[in-house]
Design an enzyme around this catalytic site. Structure first.
Site, PDB file in Angstrom:
ATOM      1  CE  LYS A  82      -4.421   1.188   2.395  1.00  0.00           C
ATOM      2  NZ  LYS A  82      -5.093   0.777   3.608  1.00  0.00           N
TER       3      LYS A  82
HETATM    4  C1  E4P Z   1      -8.290   1.977   3.449  1.00  0.00           C
HETATM    5  O1  E4P Z   1      -7.679   1.075   3.076  1.00  0.00           O
HETATM    6  C2  E4P Z   1      -8.368   2.457   4.909  1.00  0.00           C
HETATM    7  O2  E4P Z   1      -7.556   1.482   5.732  1.00  0.00           O
HETATM    8  C3  E4P Z   1      -9.460   3.211   5.293  1.00  0.00           C
HETATM    9  O3  E4P Z   1     -10.593   2.452   4.574  1.00  0.00           O
HETATM   10  C4  E4P Z   1      -9.618   4.375   5.981  1.00  0.00           C
HETATM   11  O4  E4P Z   1     -10.729   4.245   6.665  1.00  0.00           O
HETATM   12  P1  E4P Z   1     -11.161   5.232   7.751  1.00  0.00           P
HETATM   13  O5  E4P Z   1     -11.279   6.761   7.084  1.00  0.00           O
HETATM   14  O6  E4P Z   1     -12.491   4.989   8.500  1.00  0.00           O
HETATM   15  O7  E4P Z   1      -9.925   5.607   8.656  1.00  0.00           O
END
Ligand code: E4P
Length: 218
Positions: free
Chosen positions: A87
């Site tokens: 990522k």
């Molecule tokens: C995506 O891969 C992120 O880990 C996640 O969806 C972020 O979500 P949040 O805005 O609830 O922290």
């Protein structure tokens, strides 16, 4: 549409996996910290544990924000397990790193995406997944689901291979809306996935079936 679970909590991952409909996991440094996972060895070991629980892709995020650092971290993460997807944030060095990883056959998830322009760059660099954060957009009075539709249309029109992974999903209706928009994947909290099961008519209907059966079979 594939379902990923957006957590680093092993119990929740096991519960979602046991449902039989889980296609993968996304994590981020905040989710890892929430579980108290710290230190390189523990972090890598945690990713391995997640890979052992699920069959599908597991996103593991780099911490570096410079090109060299992202390459070093990403290669290490990718070598950890075949299910790992690296990522990478949508910043200038991130795009360069995604291009490099793509040339080496290392799969990537381009994260922290909030606009169609960012999604265009991610796809051109060869990202495997792009993660638009719909909940965080909604929090800022911008329609996150609409962005999903915009990116899906763009990728279809230009025939990009990058998959649209709707992220920052807060509730069940987000999943339904992302499905309507044609997202390839939704990464969700367990509560939002379980929310798909809920309907009062199901509960009423089931109670009636059981009661009617019991009237003649007790
Ligand atoms: C995506 O891969 C992120 O880990 C996640 O969806 C972020 O979500 P949040 O805005 O609830 O922290």
């Amino acid at each position: 549409m594939k379902f990923f679970i957006d957590t680093a909590n092993l119990d929740q991952i096991r519960e979602a996996q046991a449902l039989g409909v889980l296609d993968g996991v996304t994590t981020n440094p905040s989710l890892m910290a929430k579980e108290g996972i710290a230190g390189k060895e523990n972090i890598l070991n945690h990713y391995l544990q997640i890979c052992e629980i699920v069959d599908g892709d597991v996103s593991a995020e780099v911490i570096s924000t410079d090109y060299e650092g992202m390459i070093k971290e990403g290669e290490e993460l990718a070598a950890l397990h075949p299910q790992i997807v690296v990522k990478v944030p949508i910043i200038k060095d991130g795009i360069k790193a995604i291009k490099y990883f793509s040339s080496k056959g290392i799969r990537t998830n381009c994260t922290l995406v909030f606009s169609a322009g960012q999604a265009l760059l991610a796809a051109k660099a060869g990202a495997t997944y792009v993660s638009p954060f719909i909940g965080r957009l909604d929090d800022n009075s911008v329609d996150g689901v609409e962005l999903i539709g915009q990116i899906v249309d763009m990728y279809n029109y230009y025939e990009f291979d990058t998959k649209v992974l709707a992220a920052s999903i807060r509730h069940t209706m987000h999943i339904i809306k992302c499905m309507e928009m044609g997202a390839d994947v939704a990464t969700c909290p367990l509560s939002a996935i379980l929310g798909l099961l809920k309907h009062p008519l199901t509960d009423i209907g089931l109670k009636q079936f059981i009661d009617d059966y019991n009237k003649l079979n007790k």
